[in-house]
Design a protein around this motif. Structure first.
Motif, PDB file in Angstrom:
ATOM      1  N   LYS A 261       0.863  -1.363  -0.001  1.00 22.07           N
ATOM      2  CA  LYS A 261      -0.052  -0.032  -0.032  1.00 22.07           C
ATOM      3  C   LYS A 261       0.903   1.420  -0.132  1.00 22.07           C
ATOM      4  O   LYS A 261       1.831   1.324   0.807  1.00 22.07           O
ATOM      5  CB  LYS A 261      -0.985  -0.082   1.198  1.00 22.07           C
ATOM      6  N   ASN A 262       0.621   2.171  -0.706  1.00 22.53           N
ATOM      7  CA  ASN A 262       1.095   3.482  -0.870  1.00 22.53           C
ATOM      8  C   ASN A 262       0.106   4.730  -1.239  1.00 22.53           C
ATOM      9  O   ASN A 262      -0.207   4.848  -2.346  1.00 22.53           O
ATOM     10  CB  ASN A 262       2.347   3.520  -2.121  1.00 22.53           C
ATOM     11  N   GLY A 263      -0.650   5.102  -0.088  1.00 20.73           N
ATOM     12  CA  GLY A 263      -1.570   6.032  -0.217  1.00 20.73           C
ATOM     13  C   GLY A 263      -2.786   5.320  -0.642  1.00 20.73           C
ATOM     14  O   GLY A 263      -3.456   4.373  -0.160  1.00 20.73           O
ATOM     15  N   ASN A 264      -3.135   5.960  -1.741  1.00 19.68           N
ATOM     16  CA  ASN A 264      -4.497   5.439  -2.623  1.00 19.68           C
ATOM     17  C   ASN A 264      -4.066   4.447  -3.452  1.00 19.68           C
ATOM     18  O   ASN A 264      -5.000   3.946  -4.211  1.00 19.68           O
ATOM     19  CB  ASN A 264      -5.084   6.578  -3.363  1.00 19.68           C
ATOM     20  N   TRP A 265      -2.961   4.065  -3.739  1.00 20.09           N
ATOM     21  CA  TRP A 265      -2.367   3.208  -4.708  1.00 20.09           C
ATOM     22  C   TRP A 265      -2.051   1.811  -3.937  1.00 20.09           C
ATOM     23  O   TRP A 265      -1.464   1.791  -2.722  1.00 20.09           O
ATOM     24  CB  TRP A 265      -1.039   3.636  -5.335  1.00 20.09           C
ATOM     25  N   THR A 266      -1.999   0.598  -4.666  1.00 17.14           N
ATOM     26  CA  THR A 266      -1.651  -0.551  -4.276  1.00 17.14           C
ATOM     27  C   THR A 266      -0.661  -0.911  -5.438  1.00 17.14           C
ATOM     28  O   THR A 266      -0.992  -1.109  -6.391  1.00 17.14           O
ATOM     29  CB  THR A 266      -2.775  -1.599  -4.130  1.00 17.14           C
ATOM     30  N   ILE A 267       0.629  -1.493  -4.752  1.00 16.97           N
ATOM     31  CA  ILE A 267       1.591  -1.562  -5.797  1.00 16.97           C
ATOM     32  C   ILE A 267       1.784  -3.217  -5.693  1.00 16.97           C
ATOM     33  O   ILE A 267       2.037  -3.777  -4.309  1.00 16.97           O
ATOM     34  CB  ILE A 267       3.085  -0.965  -5.600  1.00 16.97           C
TER      35      ILE A 267
END
Length: 611
Positions: free
Chosen positions: A525-531
Motif C-alpha cells: 500500500k502507498n496512499g491510494n495506490w496498491t503496488i
C-alpha cells in the motif's frame, strides 16, 4: 605510340593510348588500354613474362600475320585473375596468331572481369593440377586468316601458325557465352584444322535445355561430351552427329533426383516441375544455375527452401505461438495472484513478442527465422454468480517473420484474429478455470530465391480447450500460487498453391500442452495506490503431434516430408508490476521463454476496469 624491339613496362596504373604499333619482337608488362593494335608480318608481341604479368585491352587488333603471345606468369598457383590476359573487344576476324601460354587467358568480345566470372561459374580450378590456359568467347571470331592456340605447356613464342587452325591442349578451357552462339552463329568460324586434346574442356555459360550450340564451324572435331560443362547442374550434353563440316553441342536435362540425391526434399516433384515448362521449370533451372547459387549446397538449399515455404515462414509455429498469447493472457487475468474479484471487469492487454527460432527440424535442414508479434487482447467478465465467473475475450495480432537459408530469404506478413469463452470457479485460496478458444491466421508469404519472388497465401485455424488449477499459499505479506493444467490444441493449415504451381497439403496437428509453475505476488500500500509485484517461473511440456507431415505436388507427382512445429518443452519466467487505484489497475511486465530451438522475449502492458 610505336614499340620496336624492347619492353613496354607500366609500373603504376594503366597506360591509355589511341594506337599501339609494334615492329619486330616486343614485350608488354603492366596494363595497356589502346583503341587499335597494329603489327607487321612476323611481329611477335609478348604479353607478360615469367616475373611480371601483362594485360592488353584493345578494341581492334590488326596483327597482319604477326603473333600475340601470352607469356607465363607462374608464381605458385596464382589465380586466373593474377595471370597475363588479353581483351579483344571487336573480334570478328583475326588476321594473326593468338597464342595463350601457361597461366594466361584471352577474352574475345568481353572484358576480363566477365571472363573471370565465367571461370568461377565453371567451378574449375586454376593451377598446375587444374586449368593452365583459358580462352573466353563472348562474341564469335573468324580464324579464316588467323589462328588460336590455347596451350598451357607453351612458354616461348612459336613460329608461324597456319591460318584457320585452332588448338586446345590438355588442361585448357574454352569458355563460350552460349547465348552468343545460337542459330546460325558459331563461336569460331573459318576453321580449317582443329586439334582438341582429350583432356581439354569446354564450358558453356548461359546454356539452356533443348538448344543446339555451334562451337566450331569448319571442323567436326571437338571436345568429348564428358568434358563439356555448364553453369546449370541439370544440363547434359550430346555431340550432334555431323551433317556438315561443323562441331555442334545439343543440350538436354537430367533428373533432379540424380543430380542432388537424398539431400533433396522433393526430387520427384522437381523432376515433374522441370517437365512442365513455364515458371516452375524456370525456377528449377535458376536454382541449379551457378549465376544464382555458387555451389551444390546452395542449389540444394534453394530447392528445399521452396518446398518448405510455409515452414520457413513460421506458419504453423506462428499460429501455435499466437494462440498461446491469447490463452496465457486469459490465464493471467483470472489468476489468484492478481487479487481480482472478476465482478463485470473489462480488461485489455498489449503484447509485444519477439521470437528467435533456430533448429526446428525441416526434413534435411533446420528452420531459422525471427518472428515479431504485436497484438492486443480485450476481454470482459460478463457474468458472476457466487464463485462462478464467465467471460469472453477477443484478440488481434500482427505478425512479421523473416528467415534465411543459404539460398533464400523468406518473409511472412501475418494477421491473426481470435476469440475465447472462459470461465472459472474461484474463492480466496483456489481456482479452477477453463477456456474454449479459436484463432484464425492469414499469412502472406514472399520468398526471394534464385532471382525470383515466390509467393503464397496460407490460412491457419487453431481450436484449443484448456483447464488450469491454482492454489494460493500465504507467505508473509505476499503469497505463492502454484498452478498446473492441461490444454488440447488442434492446428490445421489450409491447402494452398504457390506462385510456381506447387500444391501444398499439410496434416492437421493435435497437441497437448502441460504447464506447471508457481507465481508470487505481494500487495504494497502507498496512499491510494496498491503496488503489486509479480513473479513467475514454470515449464510447459508439448506432447502429441509436435511434428507434422506436409505433401508437396505438381501435376499429380508428390513428395512428403516431416517438420517440427514446437520444441518438446520450454522454460518460462516472468516479472511484472501492477498499480491499482480505485477501480483501475495498470500493469507492465516482461516474460522470457526458452526451449531447445525457440527463444521468446515478451513485453506486456495491461489495464483492468472494475464496474
Amino acid at each position: 605510340m610505336t614499340l620496336n624491339d624492347g619492353t613496354l613496362q607500366v609500373k603504376k596504373g594503366a597506360l591509355k593510348t589511341q594506337a599501339l604499333n609494334v615492329n619486330g619482337k616486343a614485350k608488354l608488362t603492366g596494363t595497356v588500354n589502346t583503341e587499335t593494335l597494329t603489327a607487321k608480318d612476323k611481329t611477335v608481341l609478348t604479353i607478360g613474362d615469367k616475373d611480371s604479368d601483362g594485360t592488353l585491352i584493345v578494341n581492334k587488333a590488326e596483327l597482319n600475320g604477326g603473333m600475340l603471345f601470352l607469356d607465363p606468369v607462374w608464381k605458385g598457383n596464382d589465380l586466373i585473375g593474377d595471370a597475363s590476359g588479353v581483351v579483344v573487344k571487336k573480334s570478328t576476324a583475326l588476321d594473326g596468331a593468338y597464342v595463350v601460354g601457361q597461366n594466361s587467358k584471352i577474352s574475345f568480345g568481353a572484358d576480363l572481369t566477365a571472363a573471370d566470372n565465367a571461370f568461377k561459374r565453371s567451378r574449375e580450378k586454376w593451377g598446375a593440377d587444374g586449368i593452365t590456359a583459358v580462352a573466353y568467347i563472348a562474341s564469335p571470331v573468324d580464324v579464316t586468316k588467323g589462328s588460336i592456340m590455347v596451350d598451357g605447356s607453351q612458354t616461348t613464342a612459336l613460329g608461324v601458325l597456319s591460318a584457320g587452325s585452332v588448338k586446345f591442349a590438355d588442361k585448357s578451357l574454352l569458355m563460350v557465352d552460349a547465348s552468343a552462339v545460337m542459330g546460325n552463329k558459331a563461336a569460331i568460324t573459318g576453321v580449317k584444322s582443329a586439334n582438341v586434346a582429350d583432356a581439354s574442356k569446354l564450358y558453356l555459360d548461359n546454356a539452356k535445355k533443348g538448344e543446339t550450340y555451334k562451337i566450331l564451324a569448319g571442323s567436326t572435331q571437338g571436345w568429348k561430351a564428358e568434358n563439356i560443362i555448364s553453369n546449370n547442374k541439370l544440363l547434359t550434353f550430346e555431340i550432334k552427329a555431323a551433317t556438315g563440316n561443323e562441331y555442334d553441342v545439343i543440350t538436354d536435362s537430367k533428373s533432379v533426383k540424380d543430380a542432388y540425391g537424398d539431400q533433396l526434399i522433393a526430387g520427384d516433384v522437381y523432376d515433374a516441375a522441370l517437365a512442365t515448362g513455364g515458371v516452375a521449370t524456370d525456377f528449377v533451372n535458376r536454382a541449379s544455375d551457378d549465376h544464382y547459387n555458387a555451389d551444390d549446397a546452395a542449389k540444394i538449399s534453394a530447392l528445399n527452401s521452396a518446398v518448405a515455404l510455409n515452414e520457413l515462414a513460421g506458419v504453423e509455429h506462428g499460429a501455435y505461438a499466437v494462440n498461446n498469447l491469447l490463452t496465457n493472457a486469459i490465464a493471467d487475468h483470472m489468476s489468484l495472484a492478481n487479487e481480482r474479484t472478476h465482478d463485470k471487469d473489462i480488461w485489455a492487454k498489449y503484447i509485444h513478442s519477439k521470437e528467435t527460432i533456430d533448429g526446428l527440424a525441416i526434413a534435411s535442414m533446420g528452420g531459422q527465422y525471427d518472428s515479431t508479434y504485436n497484438g492486443v487482447i480485450v476481454g470482459a467478465d460478463l457474468y458472476k454468480k457466487g464463485k462462478a465467473v464467465i467471460g469472453a475475450a477477443f484478440s488481434y495480432v500482427d505478425g512479421d517473420t523473416d528467415g534465411n537459408t543459404i539460398a533464400a530469404r523468406t518473409e511472412n506478413d501475418a494477421k491473426y484474429y481470435g476469440g475465447s469463452i472462459y470461465g472459472g470457479i474461484q474463492d480466496n485460496t483456489s481456482l479452477l478455470m477453463g477456456d474454449i478458444s479459436y484463432l484464425h491466421g492469414k499469412n502472406d508469404i514472399d520468398q526471394y530465391n534464385s532471382g525470383m519472388n515466390l509467393t503464397a497465401d496460407v490460412k491457419t485455424d487453431v481450436f484449443s480447450l484448456g483447464i488450469r488449477a491454482e492454489k494460493s499459499l500465504r507467505a508473509g505479506i505476499g503469497k505463492f500460487v502454484p498452478y498446473t493444467g492441461i490444454r488440447y490444441m488442434h492446428l490445421s493449415t489450409g491447402d494452398y498453391t504457390n506462385s510456381l504451381g506447387m500444391h501444398y497439403n499439410t496434416d492437421d496437428i493435435n497437441l497437448w500442452l502441460l504447464p506447471v509453475g508457481i507465481k508470487y505476488s505481494a500487495d504494497v500500500k502507498n496512499g491510494n495506490w496498491t503496488i503489486r509485484p509479480l513473479a513467475e517461473v514454470g515449464y510447459i511440456w508439448n506432447l502429441g503431434d509436435r511434428d507434422s507431415t506436409q505433401t508437396v505436388s505438381i501435376n499429380g507427382i508428390s513428395n512428403g516430408f516431416c517438420y517440427d512445429v514446437t520444441d518438446t518443452g520450454s522454460y518460462i519466467a516472468r516479472l511484472a508490476v501492477e498499480a491499482e487505484k480505485g477501480s483501475i489497475t495498470y500493469g507492465l511486465g516482461y516474460g522470457y521463454q526458452k526451449g531447445d530451438s525457440v527463444k521468446d522475449n515478451q513485453w506486456m502492458a495491461s489495464v483492468n476496469w472494475k464496474f
